[in-house]
Design a protein around this motif. Sequence first.
Motif, PDB file in Angstrom:
ATOM      1  N   ASN A 131       1.071  -1.060  -0.014  1.00  0.00           N
ATOM      2  CA  ASN A 131       0.129   0.098  -0.166  1.00  0.00           C
ATOM      3  C   ASN A 131       0.860   1.134  -0.059  1.00  0.00           C
ATOM      4  O   ASN A 131       1.950   1.369   0.466  1.00  0.00           O
ATOM      5  N   THR A 132       0.485   2.257  -0.714  1.00  0.00           N
ATOM      6  CA  THR A 132       1.089   3.611  -0.619  1.00  0.00           C
ATOM      7  C   THR A 132       0.260   4.347   0.715  1.00  0.00           C
ATOM      8  O   THR A 132      -0.546   4.032   1.135  1.00  0.00           O
ATOM      9  N   PRO A 133       1.143   5.350   1.030  1.00  0.00           N
ATOM     10  CA  PRO A 133       0.429   6.267   2.152  1.00  0.00           C
ATOM     11  C   PRO A 133      -1.055   6.891   1.684  1.00  0.00           C
ATOM     12  O   PRO A 133      -2.006   6.823   2.556  1.00  0.00           O
ATOM     13  N   LEU A 134      -1.346   6.806   0.356  1.00  0.00           N
ATOM     14  CA  LEU A 134      -2.611   7.276  -0.223  1.00  0.00           C
ATOM     15  C   LEU A 134      -3.723   5.920  -0.291  1.00  0.00           C
ATOM     16  O   LEU A 134      -4.784   6.274  -0.029  1.00  0.00           O
ATOM     17  N   SER A 135      -3.191   4.874  -0.364  1.00  0.00           N
ATOM     18  CA  SER A 135      -4.080   3.787  -0.750  1.00  0.00           C
ATOM     19  C   SER A 135      -4.138   3.066   0.511  1.00  0.00           C
ATOM     20  O   SER A 135      -5.234   1.995   0.479  1.00  0.00           O
ATOM     21  N   SER A 136      -3.385   2.965   1.709  1.00  0.00           N
ATOM     22  CA  SER A 136      -3.592   2.325   2.850  1.00  0.00           C
ATOM     23  C   SER A 136      -4.934   2.799   3.457  1.00  0.00           C
ATOM     24  O   SER A 136      -5.060   3.746   3.898  1.00  0.00           O
ATOM     25  N   PRO A 137      -5.712   1.552   3.703  1.00  0.00           N
ATOM     26  CA  PRO A 137      -6.755   1.886   4.730  1.00  0.00           C
ATOM     27  C   PRO A 137      -6.612   2.099   6.217  1.00  0.00           C
ATOM     28  O   PRO A 137      -7.435   2.851   6.691  1.00  0.00           O
ATOM     29  N   SER A 138      -5.365   1.712   6.558  1.00  0.00           N
ATOM     30  CA  SER A 138      -5.155   1.873   8.277  1.00  0.00           C
ATOM     31  C   SER A 138      -4.203   2.740   8.430  1.00  0.00           C
ATOM     32  O   SER A 138      -4.179   3.509   9.475  1.00  0.00           O
ATOM     33  N   GLY A 139      -3.309   3.259   7.438  1.00  0.00           N
ATOM     34  CA  GLY A 139      -2.321   4.258   8.005  1.00  0.00           C
ATOM     35  C   GLY A 139      -0.849   3.602   8.598  1.00  0.00           C
ATOM     36  O   GLY A 139      -0.020   4.278   8.964  1.00  0.00           O
ATOM     37  N   ASN A 140      -1.036   2.133   8.860  1.00  0.00           N
ATOM     38  CA  ASN A 140       0.143   1.599   9.496  1.00  0.00           C
ATOM     39  C   ASN A 140       1.267   1.514   8.366  1.00  0.00           C
ATOM     40  O   ASN A 140       0.902   0.536   7.711  1.00  0.00           O
ATOM     41  N   MET A 141       2.351   1.649   8.827  1.00  0.00           N
ATOM     42  CA  MET A 141       3.421   1.595   7.975  1.00  0.00           C
ATOM     43  C   MET A 141       3.834  -0.003   7.842  1.00  0.00           C
ATOM     44  O   MET A 141       4.539  -0.153   6.878  1.00  0.00           O
ATOM     45  N   HIS A 142       3.559  -1.037   8.637  1.00  0.00           N
ATOM     46  CA  HIS A 142       3.693  -2.516   8.217  1.00  0.00           C
ATOM     47  C   HIS A 142       3.119  -2.927   7.155  1.00  0.00           C
ATOM     48  O   HIS A 142       3.521  -3.784   6.682  1.00  0.00           O
ATOM     49  N   GLY A 143       2.200  -2.065   6.796  1.00  0.00           N
ATOM     50  CA  GLY A 143       1.625  -2.491   5.524  1.00  0.00           C
ATOM     51  C   GLY A 143       2.002  -1.500   4.096  1.00  0.00           C
ATOM     52  O   GLY A 143       1.457  -1.902   3.097  1.00  0.00           O
ATOM     53  N   MET A 144       2.867  -1.011   4.336  1.00  0.00           N
ATOM     54  CA  MET A 144       3.644  -0.114   3.318  1.00  0.00           C
ATOM     55  C   MET A 144       5.172  -0.076   2.858  1.00  0.00           C
ATOM     56  O   MET A 144       5.459   0.661   1.935  1.00  0.00           O
ATOM     57  N   ALA A 154       7.209   5.763  -7.047  1.00  0.00           N
ATOM     58  CA  ALA A 154       7.918   6.950  -6.273  1.00  0.00           C
ATOM     59  C   ALA A 154       6.990   8.241  -6.584  1.00  0.00           C
ATOM     60  O   ALA A 154       7.060   9.071  -5.788  1.00  0.00           O
ATOM     61  N   ASP A 155       6.312   8.377  -7.694  1.00  0.00           N
ATOM     62  CA  ASP A 155       5.539   9.413  -8.242  1.00  0.00           C
ATOM     63  C   ASP A 155       3.931   9.511  -7.797  1.00  0.00           C
ATOM     64  O   ASP A 155       3.223  10.067  -8.131  1.00  0.00           O
ATOM     65  N   ARG A 156       3.790   8.384  -7.039  1.00  0.00           N
ATOM     66  CA  ARG A 156       2.543   8.122  -6.663  1.00  0.00           C
ATOM     67  C   ARG A 156       1.994   8.722  -5.166  1.00  0.00           C
ATOM     68  O   ARG A 156       0.722   8.747  -5.142  1.00  0.00           O
ATOM     69  N   PHE A 157       2.852   9.209  -4.597  1.00  0.00           N
ATOM     70  CA  PHE A 157       2.632   9.887  -3.475  1.00  0.00           C
ATOM     71  C   PHE A 157       3.706  10.702  -3.125  1.00  0.00           C
ATOM     72  O   PHE A 157       4.879  10.638  -3.486  1.00  0.00           O
ATOM     73  N   SER A 158       3.388  11.805  -2.023  1.00  0.00           N
ATOM     74  CA  SER A 158       4.500  12.778  -1.589  1.00  0.00           C
ATOM     75  C   SER A 158       5.289  12.202  -0.640  1.00  0.00           C
ATOM     76  O   SER A 158       4.918  11.161   0.094  1.00  0.00           O
ATOM     77  N   PRO A 159       6.617  12.738  -0.621  1.00  0.00           N
ATOM     78  CA  PRO A 159       7.530  11.986   0.324  1.00  0.00           C
ATOM     79  C   PRO A 159       6.985  12.087   1.938  1.00  0.00           C
ATOM     80  O   PRO A 159       6.116  12.961   2.192  1.00  0.00           O
ATOM     81  N   VAL A 160       7.190  10.992   2.577  1.00  0.00           N
ATOM     82  CA  VAL A 160       6.845  10.718   3.901  1.00  0.00           C
ATOM     83  C   VAL A 160       7.852  11.416   5.102  1.00  0.00           C
ATOM     84  O   VAL A 160       9.101  11.304   4.748  1.00  0.00           O
ATOM     85  N   GLU A 161       7.168  12.106   5.862  1.00  0.00           N
ATOM     86  CA  GLU A 161       7.985  12.584   6.911  1.00  0.00           C
ATOM     87  C   GLU A 161       9.022  11.626   7.473  1.00  0.00           C
ATOM     88  O   GLU A 161       8.800  10.689   8.005  1.00  0.00           O
TER      89      GLU A 161
END
Length: 321
Positions: A131-144, A154-161
């Motif tokens: 999952n990308t940060p935009l497609s993730s249903p949960s926002g949990n990074m173990h799924g990304m 790389a061009d599908r989402f903005s850089p993550v802090e």
Amino acid sequence: MPRQARSKVGILGIPFSKGQPKGGAEMGPEILRRAGLVSRIKRFDYQVVDHGDIEIESIPGDKPDGNVKNPRSVGRANKKISDKVASIVKSKELCLNLGGDHSIAIGSIHGHCRAEPGLVVVWVDAHADINTPLSSPSGNMHGMPLSLLVKELADRFSPVEGFDWCKPCIHVRDIVYIGLRDVDEGERWIIDQFGIPAYSMQEIDKMGIKEVMHHALKNLDPNGTRPIHLSFDVDGLDPTITPSTGTPVLGGLNIREGQYIMEELANTGRLSAIDIVEVNPLLGSEKDNMVTAETTISVIEKCFGSKRGGYYPASYVFPSL
């Protein structure tokens, strides 16, 4: 069976669980060591170097970055993981990473790529974790983790802090999935859009594990020359045999299928780094924890030469009068 190209194993504990909301995954390295993982590997004539645990610093008040939870904590931990894994692999040790939740694969694969840029990834898991940060249903990074590493996304989402250090280092063609059975819509779109080889439990039931492994390795590396990074989530196995894990899904790999996967990877002689993730002793009884640890070790030790047909070390002397 050919020996691994490397005769030394470097074990790295990664006690980290901020990639998902359930405490306890940070205890994974401890429970696997206590269950005898190190001594089991030493039986197979490997020199084992235990590098201890990476020190993980918590970041108080780590606010979400859009949909992404704990981004700075995950980012800082994985920068340390990347540096240490790169160092271990460059030292010609087979790097065995004991997680921790699956977000640790960001740093482990990134660090491995720094040492061996031509690697391929075998992802054994119930989940695709792309999952990308935009497609993730949960926002949990173990799924990304894979989405932060794959160049095509790389061009599908903005850089993550917290991830300014993490440049994508693999292509979609460098990944193969084995054991999928709980895949989100966005992940399925990515798999289909980019043609990532993905062998779900449906394909395993239809083809059998022997054919799946044959096709998986041929699709991934037709010439059989590239280093292999195995990222193994214990929930890839059925929860009846690995109950102490955070996101169990029924209908998973049985122990024989799990062992066969590892035996075939060992047969390549090209295993260079291994992640073991998502063992969580807080989510099971003492018996559950013992079963999970023993099952996990019995599968993973097949990467190091354990044979179901029997084994003796090079130093063995047959007793005689």
